[in-house]
Design an enzyme around this catalytic site. Structure first.
Site, mmCIF file in Angstrom:
data_model
loop_
_atom_site.group_PDB
_atom_site.id
_atom_site.type_symbol
_atom_site.label_atom_id
_atom_site.label_comp_id
_atom_site.label_asym_id
_atom_site.label_seq_id
_atom_site.Cartn_x
_atom_site.Cartn_y
_atom_site.Cartn_z
ATOM 1 N N ARG A 65 96.497 -19.143 39.976
ATOM 2 C CA ARG A 65 96.169 -18.400 38.713
ATOM 3 C C ARG A 65 95.031 -18.871 37.906
ATOM 4 N NH1 ARG A 65 99.141 -15.504 34.251
ATOM 5 N NH2 ARG A 65 99.066 -16.748 32.398
ATOM 6 N N ARG A 84 94.535 -18.962 27.828
ATOM 7 C CA ARG A 84 95.503 -19.766 26.795
ATOM 8 C C ARG A 84 94.509 -20.716 26.259
ATOM 9 N NH1 ARG A 84 98.267 -16.590 28.241
ATOM 10 N NH2 ARG A 84 100.613 -16.447 28.949
ATOM 11 N N GLU A 87 97.286 -4.427 31.539
ATOM 12 C CA GLU A 87 97.903 -5.208 32.562
ATOM 13 C C GLU A 87 97.922 -3.873 33.803
ATOM 14 O OE1 GLU A 87 99.029 -8.350 33.291
ATOM 15 O OE2 GLU A 87 99.082 -9.268 31.296
ATOM 16 N N HIS A 138 92.469 -14.627 35.620
ATOM 17 C CA HIS A 138 93.507 -15.260 36.242
ATOM 18 C C HIS A 138 93.130 -14.884 37.821
ATOM 19 C CE1 HIS A 138 96.176 -14.810 32.512
ATOM 20 N NE2 HIS A 138 95.813 -16.065 32.672
ATOM 21 N N ALA A 139 93.184 -15.776 38.764
ATOM 22 C CA ALA A 139 92.457 -15.640 40.018
ATOM 23 C C ALA A 139 93.404 -14.739 40.897
ATOM 24 C CB ALA A 139 92.607 -17.341 40.576
ATOM 25 N N ARG A 140 94.486 -14.839 40.870
ATOM 26 C CA ARG A 140 95.217 -13.742 41.662
ATOM 27 C C ARG A 140 95.363 -12.497 41.460
ATOM 28 N NH1 ARG A 140 101.080 -17.209 40.268
ATOM 29 N NH2 ARG A 140 101.502 -15.982 38.348
ATOM 30 N N GLU A 141 95.105 -12.234 40.282
ATOM 31 C CA GLU A 141 95.080 -10.784 40.128
ATOM 32 C C GLU A 141 93.717 -9.873 40.615
ATOM 33 O OE1 GLU A 141 95.343 -11.144 35.765
ATOM 34 O OE2 GLU A 141 97.177 -12.417 35.989
HETATM 35 ZN ZN ZN Z 1 96.484 -12.035 33.833
#
Ligand code: ZN
Length: 415
Positions: A233, A250, A377, A178-181
């Protein structure tokens, strides 16, 4: 007015999609206190233009949603009318992101090594991997494992103690699907640094296991968040439906699309036009299949929310070795809490918040046959949750390493 009708009207007003500059965007923190409020939030999660940075997970757990200027009256009046408590967490996202950009750009990149006082660009990350391969040729190997949709070179780094045993057990770690993380690749880089450069301290682990690590699964998205849309994301491959990008987490072919996904390409959790539609998810699939039988621990790093999660995500049914998975996950959570006081919630995603299919961890467990699969997370920080201030990066990634190390030791005791 019934909640469905009310939210239906609201949806009509909210067809804007999060734009590039985020000027005037606000972030709301909303904590559902009862089932009715939880239901309202779940309905809001399906409204286009409402970007849930932290999706509604459970009662009394705050969720965080970013909303553009046009839709702010609607969300505020809806929440007020329905008597749902909310606070404005950030009243102008563009301002805080601009501050972050300036701060991140101030720190000059090092000519050698890696820094945890700012977030690294993708080229800097790859350069660090190559540098380690040159500095430690006996113990470190970097491989080109495929290219992203936009042609960026994905590299895995294999770190060992130099014994070159062909059938040695392996631990796989990745981040940044996920890009923004941004904190996720940073945490993975810290693991790489500890294993490669702090070898004497971590020699015992490397005697038992080799590590294969992919720090940025989705480099196109990652770079896009650095240059264009901070809150992006997904991947960046165009779809047939107008909006580009698929949620890589997903897109794996295990109960693909069955639950907790979107069929709409404009949504953040779009499952993709088919399973493994993305070059980046194909690369992870192929690398994990190559390690079949050797890989005993798959670890994916995400942000944010303080969770250590294990299969199944797609169903609430327990996985075959749920007790072992829980034991490993709890070892990580306990170690972190003992070290810094940071608390993590441990469990199956489908039980601690919601079910979602097509995730890497379920596929790695169910198809690639890796007995311990964990998704972590990390804590949220900064003005959106995704942007820890420079002084917070090192504390987060070093405490994460304490948890990862405890989980590794538990895995080693089992396999
Ligand atoms: Zn994520």
């Amino acid at each position: 007015m019934g909640i469905q009708i009310f939210l239906g009207l609201l949806a009509c007003c909210c067809l804007t999609f999060v734009n590039a500059d985020l000027e005037g965007y606000k972030i709301y923190d909303i904590t559902p206190c009862n089932a009715f409020e939880q239901h309202i939030l779940e309905d809001m999660d399906r409204i286009k233009g409402y970007d849930f940075l932290h999706r509604p997970r459970a009662l009394n757990v705050s969720s965080r949603v970013m909303v553009g200027p046009k839709d702010q009256n609607d969300i505020e009046s809806t929440l007020t009318k329905l008597a749902v408590n909310f606070t404005i967490f950030n009243d102008d996202v563009s301002k805080s992101i601009n501050r972050e950009r300036i701060q991140n750009g101030k720190v000059r990149s090092l000519s050698r090594g890696i820094s945890f006082t700012n977030f690294q660009r993708f080229d800097q990350i790859n350069a660090y991997l190559d540098e380690l391969a040159v500095r430690y040729p006996d113990r470190v190997k970097v491989e080109n494992v495929g290219k992203s949709y936009e042609g960026r070179q994905l590299k895995t780094i294999t770190i060992s103690n130099g014994d070159r045993r062909p059938n040695k057990n392996v631990i796989w770690i990745d981040g940044g699907i996920h890009a923004r993380e941004w904190i996720a690749p940073a945490a993975v880089l810290y693991v790489i640094q500890q294993l490669a450069e702090n070898f004497q301290v971590n020699k015992d682990i490397l005697t038992r296991y080799d590590f294969v690590i992919l720090p940025v699964v989705n480099p196109d998205g990652y770079e896009y968040t650095h240059t264009r849309e901070r809150m992006w994301r997904k991947t960046r491959r165009p779809t047939a439906f107008g909006c580009p990008g698929t949620d890589g987490n997903r897109n794996f072919d295990f109960h693909w699309g069955e639950v907790g996904v979107s069929n709409s390409a404009c949504d953040e959790t779009f499952k993709g036009q088919k399973a493994f539609s993305e070059p980046e998810t194909q690369i992870v699939r192929d690398q994990l299949l190559k390690l079949k039988g050797r890989a005993k621990f798959y670890l994916a790093i995400h942000a944010f929310g303080n969770y250590i999660l294990y299969p199944w995500a797609w169903t609430t049914a327990p996985s075959p070795n749920a007790a072992s998975l829980a034991e490993v996950a709890n070892a990580g959570a306990y170690a972190i809490q003992a070290a810094t006081g940071t608390r993590y919630t441990v469990g199956q995603p489908s039980k601690v918040f919601y079910a979602a299919a097509g995730g890497v961890d379920d596929w790695a467990y169910g198809v690639a046959g890796i007995p311990i699969c964990i998704t972590m997370e990390l804590p949220g920080a900064g003005s959106t949750g995704f942007d820890p201030f420079p002084q917070h990066i090192l504390p987060i990634v070093s405490e994460t390493w304490i948890g990862i190390k405890a989980m590794i030791q538990k895995v080693i005791s089992k396999f």
